[in-house]
Design a protein around this motif. Structure first.
Motif, mmCIF file in Angstrom:
data_model
loop_
_atom_site.group_PDB
_atom_site.id
_atom_site.type_symbol
_atom_site.label_atom_id
_atom_site.label_comp_id
_atom_site.label_asym_id
_atom_site.label_seq_id
_atom_site.Cartn_x
_atom_site.Cartn_y
_atom_site.Cartn_z
ATOM 1 N N UNK A 149 38.963 66.456 55.608
ATOM 2 C CA UNK A 149 37.943 66.711 56.631
ATOM 3 C C UNK A 149 38.488 66.467 58.031
ATOM 4 N N UNK A 150 38.095 67.332 58.959
ATOM 5 C CA UNK A 150 38.637 67.238 60.312
ATOM 6 C C UNK A 150 38.353 65.934 61.007
ATOM 7 N N UNK A 151 37.221 65.305 60.693
ATOM 8 C CA UNK A 151 36.884 64.046 61.357
ATOM 9 C C UNK A 151 37.800 62.907 60.940
ATOM 10 N N UNK A 152 38.605 63.089 59.889
ATOM 11 C CA UNK A 152 39.621 62.090 59.553
ATOM 12 C C UNK A 152 40.657 61.970 60.667
ATOM 13 N N UNK A 153 40.718 62.993 61.525
ATOM 14 C CA UNK A 153 41.720 63.041 62.581
ATOM 15 C C UNK A 153 41.118 62.782 63.961
ATOM 16 N N UNK A 154 39.858 62.344 63.974
ATOM 17 C CA UNK A 154 39.199 62.013 65.228
ATOM 18 C C UNK A 154 37.889 62.756 65.381
ATOM 19 N N UNK A 155 37.033 62.300 66.294
ATOM 20 C CA UNK A 155 35.722 62.936 66.487
ATOM 21 C C UNK A 155 35.804 64.422 66.820
ATOM 22 N N UNK A 156 36.863 64.842 67.505
ATOM 23 C CA UNK A 156 36.996 66.259 67.871
ATOM 24 C C UNK A 156 37.229 67.149 66.655
ATOM 25 N N UNK A 157 37.487 66.544 65.489
ATOM 26 C CA UNK A 157 37.680 67.319 64.270
ATOM 27 C C UNK A 157 36.392 67.708 63.580
ATOM 28 N N UNK A 158 35.239 67.369 64.149
ATOM 29 C CA UNK A 158 33.952 67.724 63.541
ATOM 30 C C UNK A 158 33.861 69.238 63.388
ATOM 31 N N UNK A 159 33.539 69.682 62.172
ATOM 32 C CA UNK A 159 33.405 71.110 61.905
ATOM 33 C C UNK A 159 34.710 71.801 61.542
ATOM 34 N N UNK A 160 35.780 71.025 61.401
ATOM 35 C CA UNK A 160 37.087 71.594 61.042
ATOM 36 C C UNK A 160 37.610 70.902 59.789
#
Length: 381
Positions: free
Chosen positions: A346-357
């Motif tokens: 999940x994108x949020x594993x890489x920071x808040x900006x990863x939401x939806x990726x």
């Protein structure tokens, strides 16, 4: 019972583990979530370790690493990275992560702030917090091609900012710094008197564009460059990386090795030396294979109408699932895993900006990669 250190207990767990823990319980999972080469370690690398064992080279070696390896690394970075460094500026580490930790431990103190990319590899923020410093996330935006924007960086600098981490090629984005961006980051570090810590774990894996090392534009001895043998030579378990730093920093970090790990084990260092001494065809075959997988995956996603950021390096595809995940990309990834037996990060594993990726690993073999993406495309819940 005494209390545990607060900096240890408050360090968040990697969000990728939320998927990994479930994936281990499901049979026949197509794993697109973990970044590990699908290639086996080349024979000439294994032979280097075997020869060291046959010679009983299992004793202590210098903290900074064996001299032949440091000489070979200095020659490599001069040829491939545009970095002029003596063997004395090289410190061999237990993988790229330990090189990064050395660089941070030598440059930041308790309460300092470190600029880290968002999205970015979660271990950056974890290591900063473990050192009792504070990670400050700088955004990497789709509209900027996920390249750092100096205006964003300017707004984030405070009196406590001590260092900045850059990662090219990027995990998870696959972006590669342009020469103009690399030089601009050096000048930014000059302007604010910051250490620039450059994670170049994937420097041998680029597509269509060259890799550039920020240290090639370093005019003030402030760039600390971290590299790894893990991804380039499929040596992830052998744990060999290296730090290339200005002479004073290299001298300090070499001494720091003693209480941290004393030295990297000798057979693994001999394997790394063998890796640099041959095997150019292997590296090119691996790089070309990842590029072919990227192109096949992109064609499949184009046909399905799913957005993504086309990577120019590393072996990851940054997938736009904002219209599919319903706002919680981790929950979506777990639903995908349980329903289709496909694991993505999940994108949020890489920071808040990863939401939806979501991050998809291209290191998986072709058939599994394409089947996993087909299942992802068809998944609707």
């Amino acid at each position: 019972m005494p209390t545990l250190a607060a900096n240890a207990t408050r360090m968040p767990r990697s969000g990728i583990r939320a998927v990994m823990d479930v994936a281990w319980t499901i049979p026949d999972v197509i794993g697109l979530h973990v970044g590990e080469p699908s290639f086996v370690t080349p024979d000439h690398v294994l032979d280097g370790a075997r020869l060291a064992l046959d010679r009983h080279e299992t004793r202590y070696v210098p903290n900074a690493g064996i001299l032949p390896l440091r000489e070979a690394i200095a020659a490599k970075v001069a040829t491939h990275n545009g970095i002029t460094a003596s063997p004395g500026q090289v410190v061999v580490s237990a993988g790229g992560m330990q090189a990064l930790y050395l660089a941070l431990a030598a440059s930041v103190s308790r309460g300092d702030e470190v600029l880290v990319p968002d999205p970015g590899w979660p271990n950056f923020a974890m290591a900063v917090q473990l050192l009792q410093a504070r990670p400050v996330r700088y955004p990497l935006r789709p509209e900027n091609g996920f390249q750092p924007d100096p205006a964003d960086l300017d707004r984030l600098v405070t009196a406590r900012t001590r260092a900045m981490i850059v990662n090219s090629p990027s995990n998870p984005l696959g972006t590669v710094l342009t020469p103009a961006h690399a030089e601009a980051l050096c000048r930014f570090a000059d302007a604010y008197d910051l250490w620039l810590i450059s994670d170049e774990c994937y420097d041998a894996i680029t597509f269509d564009v060259p890799h550039v090392s920020p240290a090639a534009w370093d005019e003030a001895g402030r760039v600390l460059s971290c590299f790894s043998f893990s991804k380039t030579y499929a040596m992830t378990g052998m744990r060999v990386g290296y730090l290339v730093a200005p002479p004073k920093v290299a001298a300090v970090t070499s001494i720091m090795q003693e209480p941290l790990l004393s030295c990297v084990n000798a057979p693994a260092q001999r394997a790394a030396l063998a890796a640099l001494s041959g095997g150019g065809d292997f590296v090119e075959l691996m790089r070309r294979t990842y590029q072919e997988r990227r192109d096949k995956a992109a064609a499949l996603l184009d046909e399905a109408g799913i957005g993504y950021h086309l990577p120019h390096g590393a072996f990851y595809l940054w997938l736009d699932v904002r219209d599919r995940c319903g706002g919680d990309v981790t929950d979506w990834a777990l639903r995908l895993l349980n329903a289709e037996h496909v694991a993505v990060a999940p994108g949020t594993a890489f920071g808040p900006a990863g939401a939806g990726w979501a991050r998809v690993c291209l290191a998986t073999k072709d058939a599994a990669l394409l089947e996993g993406l087909r299942r992802l495309v068809e998944f609707r819940d």
